[in-house]
Design a protein around this motif. Sequence first.
Motif, PDB file in Angstrom:
ATOM      1  N   VAL A  85     -54.757  -7.312  12.640  1.00 19.92           N
ATOM      2  CA  VAL A  85     -56.028  -6.234  12.050  1.00 19.92           C
ATOM      3  C   VAL A  85     -55.940  -5.617  13.630  1.00 19.92           C
ATOM      4  O   VAL A  85     -56.829  -4.130  13.345  1.00 19.92           O
ATOM      5  CB  VAL A  85     -57.679  -6.311  11.565  1.00 19.92           C
ATOM      6  CG1 VAL A  85     -56.810  -7.236   9.722  1.00 19.92           C
ATOM      7  CG2 VAL A  85     -58.230  -7.352  11.700  1.00 19.92           C
ATOM      8  N   SER A  88     -59.964  -2.401  16.558  1.00 25.41           N
ATOM      9  CA  SER A  88     -60.427  -1.249  15.766  1.00 25.41           C
ATOM     10  C   SER A  88     -61.339  -1.896  14.797  1.00 25.41           C
ATOM     11  O   SER A  88     -62.450  -1.271  14.014  1.00 25.41           O
ATOM     12  CB  SER A  88     -59.452  -0.002  15.600  1.00 25.41           C
ATOM     13  OG  SER A  88     -58.971  -0.933  14.639  1.00 25.41           O
ATOM     14  N   TYR A  89     -60.471  -2.690  13.355  1.00 25.57           N
ATOM     15  CA  TYR A  89     -61.002  -3.343  12.341  1.00 25.57           C
ATOM     16  C   TYR A  89     -62.571  -3.682  12.233  1.00 25.57           C
ATOM     17  O   TYR A  89     -63.521  -3.600  11.673  1.00 25.57           O
ATOM     18  CB  TYR A  89     -60.196  -3.838  11.155  1.00 25.57           C
ATOM     19  CG  TYR A  89     -61.147  -4.541   9.966  1.00 25.57           C
ATOM     20  CD1 TYR A  89     -60.735  -3.770   8.910  1.00 25.57           C
ATOM     21  CD2 TYR A  89     -61.220  -6.254  10.158  1.00 25.57           C
ATOM     22  CE1 TYR A  89     -61.489  -4.421   7.863  1.00 25.57           C
ATOM     23  CE2 TYR A  89     -60.971  -6.187   9.239  1.00 25.57           C
ATOM     24  CZ  TYR A  89     -61.831  -6.437   7.503  1.00 25.57           C
ATOM     25  OH  TYR A  89     -62.011  -6.433   7.187  1.00 25.57           O
ATOM     26  N   TRP A  90     -62.396  -4.800  13.535  1.00 21.42           N
ATOM     27  CA  TRP A  90     -63.616  -5.846  13.357  1.00 21.42           C
ATOM     28  C   TRP A  90     -64.825  -4.367  14.009  1.00 21.42           C
ATOM     29  O   TRP A  90     -65.890  -4.666  13.691  1.00 21.42           O
ATOM     30  CB  TRP A  90     -63.443  -6.376  14.331  1.00 21.42           C
ATOM     31  CG  TRP A  90     -62.984  -7.864  14.098  1.00 21.42           C
ATOM     32  CD1 TRP A  90     -61.250  -8.110  15.269  1.00 21.42           C
ATOM     33  CD2 TRP A  90     -62.313  -8.169  12.513  1.00 21.42           C
ATOM     34  NE1 TRP A  90     -60.649  -8.551  14.329  1.00 21.42           N
ATOM     35  CE2 TRP A  90     -61.027  -8.240  13.251  1.00 21.42           C
ATOM     36  CE3 TRP A  90     -62.845  -8.084  12.206  1.00 21.42           C
ATOM     37  CZ2 TRP A  90     -60.463 -10.039  12.779  1.00 21.42           C
ATOM     38  CZ3 TRP A  90     -62.476  -9.619  11.034  1.00 21.42           C
ATOM     39  CH2 TRP A  90     -61.517 -10.355  11.450  1.00 21.42           C
ATOM     40  N   GLN A  92     -65.731  -1.437  13.081  1.00 18.04           N
ATOM     41  CA  GLN A  92     -66.107  -0.877  11.960  1.00 18.04           C
ATOM     42  C   GLN A  92     -66.521  -1.992  10.545  1.00 18.04           C
ATOM     43  O   GLN A  92     -67.528  -0.702  10.832  1.00 18.04           O
ATOM     44  CB  GLN A  92     -64.846  -0.162  11.579  1.00 18.04           C
ATOM     45  CG  GLN A  92     -64.402   1.596  11.546  1.00 18.04           C
ATOM     46  CD  GLN A  92     -62.363   1.258  10.914  1.00 18.04           C
ATOM     47  OE1 GLN A  92     -62.382   0.935   9.921  1.00 18.04           O
ATOM     48  NE2 GLN A  92     -61.620   2.669  11.643  1.00 18.04           N
ATOM     49  N   LEU A  93     -65.893  -2.632  10.763  1.00 23.21           N
ATOM     50  CA  LEU A  93     -67.402  -3.730   9.715  1.00 23.21           C
ATOM     51  C   LEU A  93     -68.021  -3.916  10.405  1.00 23.21           C
ATOM     52  O   LEU A  93     -69.281  -3.760   9.789  1.00 23.21           O
ATOM     53  CB  LEU A  93     -66.438  -5.434   9.832  1.00 23.21           C
ATOM     54  CG  LEU A  93     -66.361  -6.069   8.618  1.00 23.21           C
ATOM     55  CD1 LEU A  93     -66.759  -5.318   7.304  1.00 23.21           C
ATOM     56  CD2 LEU A  93     -65.506  -6.547   8.836  1.00 23.21           C
ATOM     57  N   LYS A 116     -64.540  -7.379   2.048  1.00 23.47           N
ATOM     58  CA  LYS A 116     -63.775  -6.373   2.548  1.00 23.47           C
ATOM     59  C   LYS A 116     -62.561  -7.753   3.532  1.00 23.47           C
ATOM     60  O   LYS A 116     -61.688  -7.066   3.760  1.00 23.47           O
ATOM     61  CB  LYS A 116     -64.311  -5.293   3.362  1.00 23.47           C
ATOM     62  CG  LYS A 116     -65.107  -4.478   2.439  1.00 23.47           C
ATOM     63  CD  LYS A 116     -65.743  -3.286   3.411  1.00 23.47           C
ATOM     64  CE  LYS A 116     -66.406  -2.513   2.744  1.00 23.47           C
ATOM     65  NZ  LYS A 116     -67.338  -1.627   4.251  1.00 23.47           N
ATOM     66  N   THR A 117     -63.271  -8.364   4.420  1.00 21.96           N
ATOM     67  CA  THR A 117     -62.740  -9.655   5.314  1.00 21.96           C
ATOM     68  C   THR A 117     -60.988  -9.794   4.163  1.00 21.96           C
ATOM     69  O   THR A 117     -60.242 -10.158   4.458  1.00 21.96           O
ATOM     70  CB  THR A 117     -63.610 -10.150   5.940  1.00 21.96           C
ATOM     71  OG1 THR A 117     -64.180  -8.918   6.547  1.00 21.96           O
ATOM     72  CG2 THR A 117     -62.673 -11.465   7.031  1.00 21.96           C
ATOM     73  N   GLU A 120     -58.662  -7.786   3.299  1.00 27.16           N
ATOM     74  CA  GLU A 120     -57.703  -7.708   4.881  1.00 27.16           C
ATOM     75  C   GLU A 120     -56.469  -9.486   4.864  1.00 27.16           C
ATOM     76  O   GLU A 120     -55.473  -8.910   4.975  1.00 27.16           O
ATOM     77  CB  GLU A 120     -58.428  -7.673   6.033  1.00 27.16           C
ATOM     78  CG  GLU A 120     -58.145  -6.146   5.911  1.00 27.16           C
ATOM     79  CD  GLU A 120     -57.406  -5.707   5.960  1.00 27.16           C
ATOM     80  OE1 GLU A 120     -57.031  -5.218   6.742  1.00 27.16           O
ATOM     81  OE2 GLU A 120     -57.125  -4.133   5.625  1.00 27.16           O
TER      82      GLU A 120
END
Length: 142
Positions: A85, A88-90, A92-93, A116-117, A120
Amino acid sequence: MKSFLTHQQIASLVKAIQSAEEHSTGEIRVHIDSNTETRDAETAFEVFKRLCMNNTADRNAVLFHVNFERKYLTIIGDIGIHEKVRQSYWDQLHDYITGEFAKGNYYKALESAILKTGLELKKHFPVTGENPNQLSNEITFS
């Protein structure tokens, strides 16, 4: 000390973790820290290791380390999920969760982030056979 989550909400977060892990080999934990005086990721990494989160078969465990009093959140994804991921995913979360925390939506933010996690994890680590729970789903505290 102010209570940020009710006992019922904590129990509901455990159910959200169970649901999020249902179709993935990934593992999710939430640790609520009210003792740490500093605001650094080192403490979160210590908790990650103490909870044996770096020992999952696919290295796909995720820790939400929260200190409500210090207004601090660290999300740690082990190397397996992090490679899928990316940072950038972390980021945004993290921004979503802290934005909700700022509004006082502590439960909503954590529940949504857990689910959400889970999506993914399901995308990158779907269940293909047996799916033993490698880590406890309980919310831990210090």
